[in-house]
Structures are given as C-alpha cells and as structure tokens.
Design a protein around this motif. Structure first.
Motif, PDB file in Angstrom:
ATOM      1  N   LEU A   1       6.958  -4.811   7.469  1.00  0.00           N
ATOM      2  CA  LEU A   1       6.603  -4.249   6.159  1.00  0.00           C
ATOM      3  C   LEU A   1       5.706  -3.022   6.331  1.00  0.00           C
ATOM      4  O   LEU A   1       5.892  -2.008   5.658  1.00  0.00           O
ATOM      5  N   LYS A   2       4.741  -3.125   7.274  1.00  0.00           N
ATOM      6  CA  LYS A   2       3.814  -2.008   7.508  1.00  0.00           C
ATOM      7  C   LYS A   2       4.577  -0.744   7.873  1.00  0.00           C
ATOM      8  O   LYS A   2       4.360   0.315   7.297  1.00  0.00           O
ATOM      9  N   SER A   3       5.498  -0.847   8.848  1.00  0.00           N
ATOM     10  CA  SER A   3       6.179   0.385   9.261  1.00  0.00           C
ATOM     11  C   SER A   3       7.102   0.909   8.173  1.00  0.00           C
ATOM     12  O   SER A   3       7.176   2.130   7.966  1.00  0.00           O
ATOM     13  N   ALA A   4       7.778   0.017   7.445  1.00  0.00           N
ATOM     14  CA  ALA A   4       8.676   0.503   6.385  1.00  0.00           C
ATOM     15  C   ALA A   4       7.854   1.144   5.266  1.00  0.00           C
ATOM     16  O   ALA A   4       8.181   2.240   4.780  1.00  0.00           O
ATOM     17  N   LEU A   5       6.777   0.482   4.890  1.00  0.00           N
ATOM     18  CA  LEU A   5       6.026   0.965   3.722  1.00  0.00           C
ATOM     19  C   LEU A   5       5.315   2.298   3.998  1.00  0.00           C
ATOM     20  O   LEU A   5       5.203   3.146   3.105  1.00  0.00           O
ATOM     21  N   GLU A   6       4.893   2.481   5.238  1.00  0.00           N
ATOM     22  CA  GLU A   6       4.248   3.748   5.601  1.00  0.00           C
ATOM     23  C   GLU A   6       5.208   4.914   5.291  1.00  0.00           C
ATOM     24  O   GLU A   6       4.840   5.902   4.661  1.00  0.00           O
ATOM     25  N   PHE A   7       6.443   4.715   5.713  1.00  0.00           N
ATOM     26  CA  PHE A   7       7.472   5.740   5.505  1.00  0.00           C
ATOM     27  C   PHE A   7       7.827   5.876   4.017  1.00  0.00           C
ATOM     28  O   PHE A   7       7.905   6.980   3.468  1.00  0.00           O
ATOM     29  N   LYS A   8       7.994   4.739   3.345  1.00  0.00           N
ATOM     30  CA  LYS A   8       8.391   4.771   1.919  1.00  0.00           C
ATOM     31  C   LYS A   8       7.290   5.378   1.068  1.00  0.00           C
ATOM     32  O   LYS A   8       7.554   6.140   0.137  1.00  0.00           O
ATOM     33  N   ASN A   9       6.028   5.055   1.379  1.00  0.00           N
ATOM     34  CA  ASN A   9       4.938   5.614   0.588  1.00  0.00           C
ATOM     35  C   ASN A   9       4.840   7.130   0.771  1.00  0.00           C
ATOM     36  O   ASN A   9       4.493   7.852  -0.159  1.00  0.00           O
ATOM     37  N   ALA A  10       5.185   7.611   1.974  1.00  0.00           N
ATOM     38  CA  ALA A  10       5.178   9.061   2.192  1.00  0.00           C
ATOM     39  C   ALA A  10       6.228   9.706   1.273  1.00  0.00           C
ATOM     40  O   ALA A  10       5.986  10.744   0.647  1.00  0.00           O
ATOM     41  N   ILE A  11       7.399   9.067   1.149  1.00  0.00           N
ATOM     42  CA  ILE A  11       8.454   9.622   0.271  1.00  0.00           C
ATOM     43  C   ILE A  11       8.014   9.539  -1.191  1.00  0.00           C
ATOM     44  O   ILE A  11       8.157  10.499  -1.950  1.00  0.00           O
ATOM     45  N   LEU A  12       7.464   8.375  -1.553  1.00  0.00           N
ATOM     46  CA  LEU A  12       7.070   8.199  -2.963  1.00  0.00           C
ATOM     47  C   LEU A  12       6.022   9.230  -3.371  1.00  0.00           C
ATOM     48  O   LEU A  12       6.125   9.845  -4.435  1.00  0.00           O
ATOM     49  N   THR A  13       5.030   9.444  -2.511  1.00  0.00           N
ATOM     50  CA  THR A  13       3.929  10.339  -2.902  1.00  0.00           C
ATOM     51  C   THR A  13       4.294  11.802  -2.686  1.00  0.00           C
ATOM     52  O   THR A  13       4.024  12.644  -3.539  1.00  0.00           O
ATOM     53  N   LYS A  14       4.950  12.130  -1.555  1.00  0.00           N
ATOM     54  CA  LYS A  14       5.179  13.545  -1.234  1.00  0.00           C
ATOM     55  C   LYS A  14       6.445  14.115  -1.873  1.00  0.00           C
ATOM     56  O   LYS A  14       6.472  15.271  -2.270  1.00  0.00           O
ATOM     57  N   VAL A  15       7.496  13.309  -1.954  1.00  0.00           N
ATOM     58  CA  VAL A  15       8.752  13.831  -2.533  1.00  0.00           C
ATOM     59  C   VAL A  15       8.767  13.610  -4.046  1.00  0.00           C
ATOM     60  O   VAL A  15       9.033  14.524  -4.821  1.00  0.00           O
ATOM     61  N   TYR A  16       8.455  12.373  -4.447  1.00  0.00           N
ATOM     62  CA  TYR A  16       8.582  12.059  -5.880  1.00  0.00           C
ATOM     63  C   TYR A  16       7.258  12.160  -6.636  1.00  0.00           C
ATOM     64  O   TYR A  16       7.237  12.034  -7.865  1.00  0.00           O
ATOM     65  N   GLN A  17       6.176  12.379  -5.901  1.00  0.00           N
ATOM     66  CA  GLN A  17       4.846  12.487  -6.512  1.00  0.00           C
ATOM     67  C   GLN A  17       4.502  11.342  -7.470  1.00  0.00           C
ATOM     68  O   GLN A  17       4.094  11.568  -8.609  1.00  0.00           O
ATOM     69  N   VAL A  18       4.767  10.148  -7.001  1.00  0.00           N
ATOM     70  CA  VAL A  18       4.347   8.954  -7.749  1.00  0.00           C
ATOM     71  C   VAL A  18       3.365   8.165  -6.873  1.00  0.00           C
ATOM     72  O   VAL A  18       3.212   8.462  -5.678  1.00  0.00           O
ATOM     73  N   SER A  19       2.712   7.169  -7.459  1.00  0.00           N
ATOM     74  CA  SER A  19       1.685   6.420  -6.726  1.00  0.00           C
ATOM     75  C   SER A  19       2.305   5.601  -5.591  1.00  0.00           C
ATOM     76  O   SER A  19       3.435   5.098  -5.737  1.00  0.00           O
ATOM     77  N   PRO A  20       1.550   5.437  -4.506  1.00  0.00           N
ATOM     78  CA  PRO A  20       2.061   4.598  -3.412  1.00  0.00           C
ATOM     79  C   PRO A  20       2.034   3.128  -3.807  1.00  0.00           C
ATOM     80  O   PRO A  20       1.341   2.748  -4.750  1.00  0.00           O
ATOM     81  N   LEU A  21       2.782   2.301  -3.079  1.00  0.00           N
ATOM     82  CA  LEU A  21       2.775   0.853  -3.337  1.00  0.00           C
ATOM     83  C   LEU A  21       1.772   0.187  -2.401  1.00  0.00           C
ATOM     84  O   LEU A  21       1.501   0.685  -1.296  1.00  0.00           O
ATOM     85  N   SER A  22       1.220  -0.928  -2.860  1.00  0.00           N
ATOM     86  CA  SER A  22       0.181  -1.597  -2.078  1.00  0.00           C
ATOM     87  C   SER A  22       0.775  -2.581  -1.066  1.00  0.00           C
ATOM     88  O   SER A  22       1.552  -3.475  -1.438  1.00  0.00           O
TER      89      SER A  22
END
Ligand code: IMP
Length: 427
Positions: free
Chosen positions: A160-181
């Motif tokens: 989960l840690k490795s997947a979420l690190e990558f997904k949160n980068a997309i969520l915040t940098k590409v889509y400019q939405v809040s990261p998931l916890s």
C-alpha cells in the motif's frame, strides 16, 4: 460432466445472471472470471430480487461452490455489502470462495476513474466509475494489491505504501486534489481483510479438484463481447476480457477444459455508456423497448440505449467466442410488436460491410441495413414449450440462428426462473 463458459454476446446486460441462476441448479461450481462490481447480474428467484455485482450467480444453490476468480477485481466494501445483503435475505454464503490472486479496487482507483472521466470531457467513455480501468491498469503495471495480501498486514502495508506514494503524486500534481491518507486506507482495509479472510483461498487448485471429479462447472462472464479491450468498440470498452477465452485465464484452468460456450443475447440490443451503436433507436420504438424491459443500468441506474438486434455484431461475437449454443433473453419484449427488424449488414460510404469494423470511428458512421420480419402480437409469458411459441417468434429465432450460425438452446420470456424455455440440452 462439463465446463460451460457463459458469456455476454453484446454490450453486456444480456441476462447472464438469470441463465446462470437457472443452470446452477444442476451445477457444483460457478466461477466468475472477469470484471468487477461494474457488473450487475439481476437474479429473481424464490429468495427475492437481487442485483449481484461480484458474488457468482450460483450462490442461491447451496451445493454450488461459488468462486470469485483471479481475473476479477474486487472492491471489498462492495463485496461485503453484497454478502451482508444476501445473508439478510436468508441466503447461505458459506460456499463462497475468493481467489487470493484477485486484485483489489482501492480508494484511489475509484477516485482516479472519476477524475479521468472528467478530464476526457466530451470524449468521456461513460465508465461506471467503479475504479475498474485504474485497477486493471495497476494489475498489469505491477502496482496492484491482491486479496491474498490482506491476509498479511505487513505485506499489505508495504504494498500500500509504495502504491499510494505514486498515486498521491498523481492526485496532487496532475489532478491537484488532496492526497489520500495511508493510515485511513490501511485501517479500513485491515478491517475488510479480517471479515474476508475466511473466504480467501488459492482457488485454481479447488477448481482443478472439481475438474478431476468431473463436476458441472459454470464459468460466469461479466459485461459483453463488444466491450472487450481487444475485440470491442475500442476505446469505448471495459478493461478486462469478457470473452470465453478469458474464462480459462480468469480462473486458472486450461482452455481445453472448456466443453461448451453459451453466448447470451437479448432479442434486441442495448448499450450503456459512450461509443458507437449502429442500430440504436433514438425514437419511440427505442423508448418503448426501454420502458417495457426496464432498461436502466443495474449498477449505475443510467438509461440504456436500445436498438434492433445487430446480427453483424452478433456474428462477430459468435466468431471470437466460438459459441456452441445461444441463450436468447427478453423475447417477450417484442410480444406487442407488429414487425421486428434485424440488422444484417452495414452501409459505409456507399459500400456494404458484412463484417464488424475494428475502428470505432468507422462503426459510428455505419448505417444499418435491415431485414423486417412479422411480429406475433400475443403474450408469450406463460408459454413453457418451444413448440407452443407463436410461429412468427420461432421464425424470428430461426433467422437469428441462420445469421449467427449457432443454435438457440434457451429462450427466456420473462424475468422469473420458470420463464426460461429449454429448447435442447446444452450439455
Ligand atoms: P468500466 O467497465 O466501468 O470501466 O466502463 C467501461 C464501459 O463498459 C462503459 O461504457 C460502461 O457503461 C460499460 N460497462 C461496464 N460494465 C458493464 C456492464 O456490466 N453492463 C453494461 N455495460 C457495462
């Protein structure tokens, strides 16, 4: 006995759930092999009316081992809700087994499905927004988390840690939405894991045992052939293969173990979501079919697009699946029609096309060439023998058999279990 793959011949929603619920009375195993909770298999039986999204439609037959195969993506929240709902209706779910290889739909998958659809604007695919595309993408990108990972909290946390690190980068940098916890997802999924643990097993060996015992095994498809990522109306497709061939890969058996392939078709055709549909009826006839058959998505409630039977698409579907038999559903919807059309070819740029084009932009410009047959204008709902169906109805089916080069072995004339006429044994 035999292994029978049951596959949607059109754009999904053909009535596979009903067919499987009926055939499961004689079976010992039903294994779902693809899709996720984008599917909605409606089953009406003595337990009530159910819209199954993940649980195999054989769950109502207690002697049937029901397997959610490795080819399925599972949203644990949605699966648990379904299990609870079934149990509340008195349905025993202890014979359900989940493949430890099945991938999980995570909260970032559903979030990204919605964000990607919004980014596509007018070119949106009309997905069910259940996270299906993003979950299957992660599976092949080797970023996925599998049901079996829920059984070991350390492994789960590390994936989960490795997947979420990558997904949160997309969520915040590409889509400019809040990261998931991380903590919230971890806790939530550990809770799901505890509840699902009794069901999670290595399933290909369970199916292998059933093959040795020569049980009747049904492979339950989801969606329909025209939504296949390779052979469907790309890019207006789903993200896993609904074809019979996927029945082997999505459960872990040899393709040679499949004895029969049953293609399920509606007597007309429907589609939900975007993409070309040559026989779509945007007029009163289309509306009439929608209202009579209550053609609204079992998963999203969206109105389905309705049209005449497309035999060009049907023939293609029969070809890529190798149907041994067809189950024709919803024949009764035509009971009041004075005449019925079948599309036998397309016209494109002044040329006649007898094949299903691979390019959606060409298919979108194809005009259907129709053949018209007389209707029967009487109720078929109470008929239980094929021979007692009106001659015009039998003629309609005979023409479909000719066009699809395949025999119709089951006909459904209403939503209830008993409203299915067995023309011949499919086994
Ligand atoms: P997705 O599978 O949610 O990614 O959606 C992709 C396309 O497949 C959309 O057009 C959906 O409407 C369609 N689709 C997905 N599942 C089903 C189904 O069970 N029945 C009919 N259409 C479906």
């Amino acid at each position: 006995m035999a292994v029978v793959a049951i596959v949607g011949g059109q754009w999904g929603d053909e009535g596979k759930g009903k067919v499987i619920d009926l055939l499961a009375e004689k079976a010992r195993m039903v294994a779902r092999f693809s899709g996720g909770d984008n599917a909605g298999h409606t089953v009406i039986n003595p337990y009530g009316e159910f819209k199954l999204h993940l649980v195999p439609s054989g769950i109502f037959s207690p002697q049937v081992t029901c397997i959610i195969g490795n080819g399925v993506v599972i949203n644990p929240a949605s699966l648990l809700k379904e299990i609870d709902d079934l149990q509340n209706h008195g349905v025993d779910t202890s014979h359900l087994v989940i493949s430890d290889r099945a991938h999980l739909i995570m909260p970032y998958h559903t979030l990204l499905d919605g964000l990607e659809e919004e980014r596509r604007k007018q070119k949106a695919l009309g997905t069910t927004r259940r996270g299906i595309g993003p979950a299957f993408s992660d599976k092949v990108a080797r970023l996925g988390i599998r049901a079996g990972d829920l059984l070991n909290k350390d492994i789960f946390l590390s994936h989960l840690k490795s997947a979420l690190e990558f997904k949160n980068a997309i969520l915040t940098k590409v889509y400019q939405v809040s990261p998931l916890s991380l903590e919230e997802i971890y806790e939530q999924y550990c809770h799901y894991g505890e509840r699902l643990a009794p069901f999670i097993r290595e399933t290909s060996s369970i199916i292998h045992e059933a093959l040795i015992k020569e049980w009747l095994i049904l492979l339950e498809g989801a969606q329909g052939t025209l939504l296949d990522p390779d052979f469907g109306t790309y890019p207006y497709v789903t993200s896993s293969s609904p074809l019979a061939g996927a029945g082997a890969i999505g459960t872990g058996i040899s393709p040679m173990a499949i004895d029969r392939v049953l293609g399920v078709f509606k007597a007309y055709i429907t589609r939900v979501g975007g993409g070309p549909m040559p026989t779509e009826l945007k007029d009163e006839v289309g509306k009439l079919i929608r209202e009579k058959a209550h053609e609204y998505g079992a998963t999203t409630g969206r109105p389905r697009r309705c049209g005449w039977f497309d035999a060009v698409a049907g023939r293609f579907s029969s070809q890529v699946n190798g149907f041994s038999d067809i189950a024709l559903t919803h024949l009764d919807i035509y009971d009041s029609f004075s005449s019925i059309k079948i599309c036998t070819a397309y016209e494109f740029n002044g040329r006649t096309l007898n094949y299903f084009p691979s390019d959606s932009s060409i298919l979108g410009k194809c005009q259907p060439i129709y053949e018209e047959l007389p209707g029967w204008q009487e109720s078929t709902a109470e008929i239980r023998d094929f021979g007692k169906l009106p001659p015009q109805a039998r003629r309609y089916m005979a023409r479909l058999e000719e066009l699809l080069s395949c025999r119709i072995s089951l006909v459904s004339i209403g939503p209830r279990r008993e409203q299915m006429i067995q023309v011949r044994s499919i086994l």
